[in-house]
Design a protein around this motif. Sequence first.
Motif, PDB file in Angstrom:
ATOM      1  N   ARG A 299      13.537  29.567  57.841  1.00 16.11           N
ATOM      2  CA  ARG A 299      12.929  28.831  58.954  1.00 16.11           C
ATOM      3  C   ARG A 299      12.900  27.345  58.650  1.00 16.11           C
ATOM      4  NH1 ARG A 299       7.374  31.620  60.557  1.00 16.11           N
ATOM      5  NH2 ARG A 299       7.543  30.083  62.216  1.00 16.11           N
ATOM      6  N   LEU A 300      12.622  26.983  57.397  1.00 15.34           N
ATOM      7  CA  LEU A 300      12.615  25.580  57.010  1.00 15.34           C
ATOM      8  C   LEU A 300      14.010  24.984  57.105  1.00 15.34           C
ATOM      9  CD1 LEU A 300      10.977  23.173  55.855  1.00 15.34           C
ATOM     10  CD2 LEU A 300      11.523  24.038  53.570  1.00 15.34           C
ATOM     11  N   ASP A 301      15.032  25.754  56.682  1.00 12.58           N
ATOM     12  CA  ASP A 301      16.415  25.276  56.719  1.00 12.58           C
ATOM     13  C   ASP A 301      16.876  24.996  58.140  1.00 12.58           C
ATOM     14  OD1 ASP A 301      16.601  25.364  54.003  1.00 12.58           O
ATOM     15  OD2 ASP A 301      17.680  27.274  53.918  1.00 12.58           O
ATOM     16  N   ARG A 302      16.309  25.677  59.116  1.00 11.89           N
ATOM     17  CA  ARG A 302      16.691  25.428  60.499  1.00 11.89           C
ATOM     18  C   ARG A 302      16.166  24.083  60.988  1.00 11.89           C
ATOM     19  NH1 ARG A 302      18.325  29.317  63.977  1.00 11.89           N
ATOM     20  NH2 ARG A 302      16.995  28.519  65.651  1.00 11.89           N
ATOM     21  N   SER A 303      15.094  23.591  60.377  1.00 12.42           N
ATOM     22  CA  SER A 303      14.469  22.358  60.841  1.00 12.42           C
ATOM     23  C   SER A 303      14.779  21.158  59.953  1.00 12.42           C
ATOM     24  CB  SER A 303      12.946  22.540  60.911  1.00 12.42           C
ATOM     25  OG  SER A 303      12.607  23.556  61.826  1.00 12.42           O
ATOM     26  N   SER A 304      15.071  21.410  58.687  1.00 15.25           N
ATOM     27  CA  SER A 304      15.278  20.302  57.757  1.00 15.25           C
ATOM     28  C   SER A 304      16.322  20.696  56.731  1.00 15.25           C
ATOM     29  CB  SER A 304      13.952  19.935  57.076  1.00 15.25           C
ATOM     30  OG  SER A 304      13.481  21.036  56.310  1.00 15.25           O
TER      31      SER A 304
ATOM     32  N   GLY B 181      21.985   4.597  59.593  1.00 16.76           N
ATOM     33  CA  GLY B 181      20.673   4.166  59.116  1.00 16.76           C
ATOM     34  C   GLY B 181      19.575   4.480  60.122  1.00 16.76           C
ATOM     35  N   ASP B 182      19.904   4.361  61.397  1.00 18.00           N
ATOM     36  CA  ASP B 182      18.922   4.659  62.450  1.00 18.00           C
ATOM     37  C   ASP B 182      18.547   6.132  62.447  1.00 18.00           C
ATOM     38  OD1 ASP B 182      17.494   3.913  65.039  1.00 18.00           O
ATOM     39  OD2 ASP B 182      18.848   5.476  65.752  1.00 18.00           O
ATOM     40  N   PHE B 183      19.539   7.008  62.216  1.00 17.51           N
ATOM     41  CA  PHE B 183      19.237   8.445  62.185  1.00 17.51           C
ATOM     42  C   PHE B 183      18.329   8.783  61.014  1.00 17.51           C
ATOM     43  CE2 PHE B 183      19.995  12.750  60.666  1.00 17.51           C
ATOM     44  CZ  PHE B 183      19.735  13.479  61.812  1.00 17.51           C
ATOM     45  N   TYR B 184      18.642   8.261  59.829  1.00 16.35           N
ATOM     46  CA  TYR B 184      17.833   8.566  58.650  1.00 16.35           C
ATOM     47  C   TYR B 184      16.412   8.034  58.793  1.00 16.35           C
ATOM     48  CZ  TYR B 184      21.982  10.166  56.168  1.00 16.35           C
ATOM     49  OH  TYR B 184      23.092  10.865  55.781  1.00 16.35           O
ATOM     50  N   GLN B 185      16.275   6.915  59.469  1.00 15.47           N
ATOM     51  CA  GLN B 185      14.937   6.370  59.688  1.00 15.47           C
ATOM     52  C   GLN B 185      14.121   7.279  60.609  1.00 15.47           C
ATOM     53  OE1 GLN B 185      14.928   2.431  61.370  1.00 15.47           O
ATOM     54  NE2 GLN B 185      12.759   2.110  60.978  1.00 15.47           N
ATOM     55  N   LYS B 186      14.772   7.841  61.618  1.00 16.78           N
ATOM     56  CA  LYS B 186      14.079   8.700  62.573  1.00 16.78           C
ATOM     57  C   LYS B 186      13.917  10.129  62.074  1.00 16.78           C
ATOM     58  CE  LYS B 186      15.576   6.058  66.630  1.00 16.78           C
ATOM     59  NZ  LYS B 186      16.441   6.047  67.849  1.00 16.78           N
ATOM     60  N   HIS B 187      14.828  10.598  61.224  1.00  9.82           N
ATOM     61  CA  HIS B 187      14.811  11.995  60.780  1.00  9.82           C
ATOM     62  C   HIS B 187      15.037  12.074  59.268  1.00  9.82           C
ATOM     63  CE1 HIS B 187      14.830  13.295  64.950  1.00  9.82           C
ATOM     64  NE2 HIS B 187      15.845  12.498  65.178  1.00  9.82           N
ATOM     65  N   PRO B 188      14.081  11.602  58.476  1.00  9.48           N
ATOM     66  CA  PRO B 188      14.266  11.630  57.015  1.00  9.48           C
ATOM     67  C   PRO B 188      14.296  13.040  56.443  1.00  9.48           C
ATOM     68  CG  PRO B 188      12.014  10.990  57.592  1.00  9.48           C
ATOM     69  CD  PRO B 188      12.791  11.010  58.876  1.00  9.48           C
TER      70      PRO B 188
ATOM     71  N   HIS C 184      25.031  29.545  69.360  1.00  6.94           N
ATOM     72  CA  HIS C 184      23.742  29.785  68.706  1.00  6.94           C
ATOM     73  C   HIS C 184      23.324  28.619  67.821  1.00  6.94           C
ATOM     74  CE1 HIS C 184      26.710  31.469  65.809  1.00  6.94           C
ATOM     75  NE2 HIS C 184      25.900  30.961  64.908  1.00  6.94           N
ATOM     76  N   ASN C 185      24.282  27.829  67.328  1.00  4.78           N
ATOM     77  CA  ASN C 185      23.920  26.671  66.503  1.00  4.78           C
ATOM     78  C   ASN C 185      23.290  25.559  67.333  1.00  4.78           C
ATOM     79  OD1 ASN C 185      24.863  27.982  64.276  1.00  4.78           O
ATOM     80  ND2 ASN C 185      26.408  26.475  63.729  1.00  4.78           N
ATOM     81  N   PHE C 186      23.563  25.549  68.637  1.00  2.69           N
ATOM     82  CA  PHE C 186      22.932  24.551  69.506  1.00  2.69           C
ATOM     83  C   PHE C 186      21.424  24.769  69.603  1.00  2.69           C
ATOM     84  CE2 PHE C 186      27.119  23.330  70.699  1.00  2.69           C
ATOM     85  CZ  PHE C 186      27.024  22.098  71.343  1.00  2.69           C
ATOM     86  N   GLU C 187      20.930  25.899  69.118  1.00  2.00           N
ATOM     87  CA  GLU C 187      19.503  26.189  69.158  1.00  2.00           C
ATOM     88  C   GLU C 187      18.805  25.886  67.830  1.00  2.00           C
ATOM     89  OE1 GLU C 187      19.253  30.253  70.262  1.00  2.00           O
ATOM     90  OE2 GLU C 187      20.297  29.986  72.179  1.00  2.00           O
ATOM     91  N   VAL C 188      19.565  25.488  66.801  1.00  2.00           N
ATOM     92  CA  VAL C 188      18.977  25.166  65.496  1.00  2.00           C
ATOM     93  C   VAL C 188      18.316  23.789  65.582  1.00  2.00           C
ATOM     94  CG1 VAL C 188      19.472  24.739  63.052  1.00  2.00           C
ATOM     95  CG2 VAL C 188      20.675  26.575  64.296  1.00  2.00           C
ATOM     96  N   PRO C 189      17.039  23.669  65.216  1.00  2.00           N
ATOM     97  CA  PRO C 189      16.318  22.394  65.408  1.00  2.00           C
ATOM     98  C   PRO C 189      17.003  21.178  64.801  1.00  2.00           C
ATOM     99  CG  PRO C 189      14.762  24.131  64.930  1.00  2.00           C
ATOM    100  CD  PRO C 189      16.123  24.742  64.761  1.00  2.00           C
TER     101      PRO C 189
ATOM    102  N   ARG D 267      18.441  17.831  66.712  1.00  3.37           N
ATOM    103  CA  ARG D 267      18.038  16.459  66.408  1.00  3.37           C
ATOM    104  C   ARG D 267      19.246  15.546  66.237  1.00  3.37           C
ATOM    105  NH1 ARG D 267      13.646  18.681  62.100  1.00  3.37           N
ATOM    106  NH2 ARG D 267      12.164  19.459  63.648  1.00  3.37           N
ATOM    107  N   PHE D 268      20.271  16.016  65.515  1.00  2.00           N
ATOM    108  CA  PHE D 268      21.456  15.175  65.332  1.00  2.00           C
ATOM    109  C   PHE D 268      22.221  15.038  66.637  1.00  2.00           C
ATOM    110  CE2 PHE D 268      25.937  14.516  64.234  1.00  2.00           C
ATOM    111  CZ  PHE D 268      25.821  13.348  63.492  1.00  2.00           C
ATOM    112  N   ARG D 269      22.362  16.133  67.394  1.00  2.00           N
ATOM    113  CA  ARG D 269      23.082  16.093  68.670  1.00  2.00           C
ATOM    114  C   ARG D 269      22.406  15.124  69.637  1.00  2.00           C
ATOM    115  NH1 ARG D 269      22.634  20.018  72.689  1.00  2.00           N
ATOM    116  NH2 ARG D 269      20.413  19.704  72.289  1.00  2.00           N
ATOM    117  N   ASP D 270      21.080  15.207  69.740  1.00  2.00           N
ATOM    118  CA  ASP D 270      20.359  14.324  70.657  1.00  2.00           C
ATOM    119  C   ASP D 270      20.453  12.863  70.222  1.00  2.00           C
ATOM    120  OD1 ASP D 270      19.692  16.536  72.107  1.00  2.00           O
ATOM    121  OD2 ASP D 270      17.586  16.586  71.493  1.00  2.00           O
ATOM    122  N   TRP D 271      20.370  12.641  68.920  1.00  2.00           N
ATOM    123  CA  TRP D 271      20.507  11.262  68.415  1.00  2.00           C
ATOM    124  C   TRP D 271      21.901  10.726  68.698  1.00  2.00           C
ATOM    125  CZ3 TRP D 271      23.965   9.468  64.737  1.00  2.00           C
ATOM    126  CH2 TRP D 271      23.804   8.135  64.367  1.00  2.00           C
TER     127      TRP D 271
END
Length: 306
Positions: A89-94, A115-122, A274-279, A283-287
């Motif tokens: 479950r953790l691997d799906r989010s981070s 750099g913007d992505f890493y700042q928003k999603h460390p 099904h990967n489009f549902e992984v958190p 996050r990367f797709r939306d960014w």
Amino acid sequence: MSADTKLPLNALRAFEAVAAHLSFTGAAQSLNVTTAAVSSHIKSLEEFLETPLFVRHSRSVRLTPQGARLLPGVQRGMGELTRAVDQLRLDRSSGLLNISLLGSFLQKWLLPRLGDFYQKHPEVDLRFSASRELVDFMQTDFHAAVRYGSGSWPQLQAEKMLDDWVFPVASPALFAKLGPITTLGDLNKYPLLHSASEPWVDWLRRVGGDTTRIERGPILDDSASVLAAAEQGHGLVLARWSLVAGDLASGRLVRPSTQSVRQHNSYYFVAPAHNFEVPKVIRFRDWLREVCSEFPPPEGERLEPQ
């Protein structure tokens, strides 16, 4: 026990709870089920193992010797199972997010923006693999890919991220020597560099030029290599706007012509549905969609694909 025998996991979970509380009622409360359900699970487990696990008293229970032998293994197994589920479950989010994409897109467009992505999603660690080969998501650990194409890949879901345009570019020194391209005839002043991905014949056809007059020469199969050759002054090359925007802004390359043509192909975010549902994929797709929407088209005359 045969290889196809299924362990009664719910019953083992009830057994662990009763052993912890030494009470059917306490176990039922901790599991949020009825006492009757716990009693039924213990009975089925004892029948499955063909041995008693508890000695029942009127107000309490205690483990039999067989139950005491079973308990440590059950506790270890349930603990390992819980940790594995929690980790998944953790691997799906981070954690690690594996993306396949074109090396030219990674180097020229994506890296300056990461750099913007890493700042928003460390919490997400990106790992990129630069390749033009299609990804076999069933045989690899890739979560998604960024591909340049028509948007149709069998058994995969694709979402358009970025359109692109092509136009001629050259080094500042070569441009200063040979001048602007205001008519198609001015192309004859320049030595032409050839790219497998952006051929001159297709561009000339779409702007109304004579495709029979294009000189032949070496064809470079890598976009980064052909742009490096143009930067070194070896000739004029057709380039994608996404790949040369930074070079144009820095002055390493210039546009002798203001005319550009939008490509039939675009950049797509591609993955199994099904990967489009992984958190973390979301996050990367939306960014990526957000930064692509902020990338403006090139200035000057822009022709639509025919």
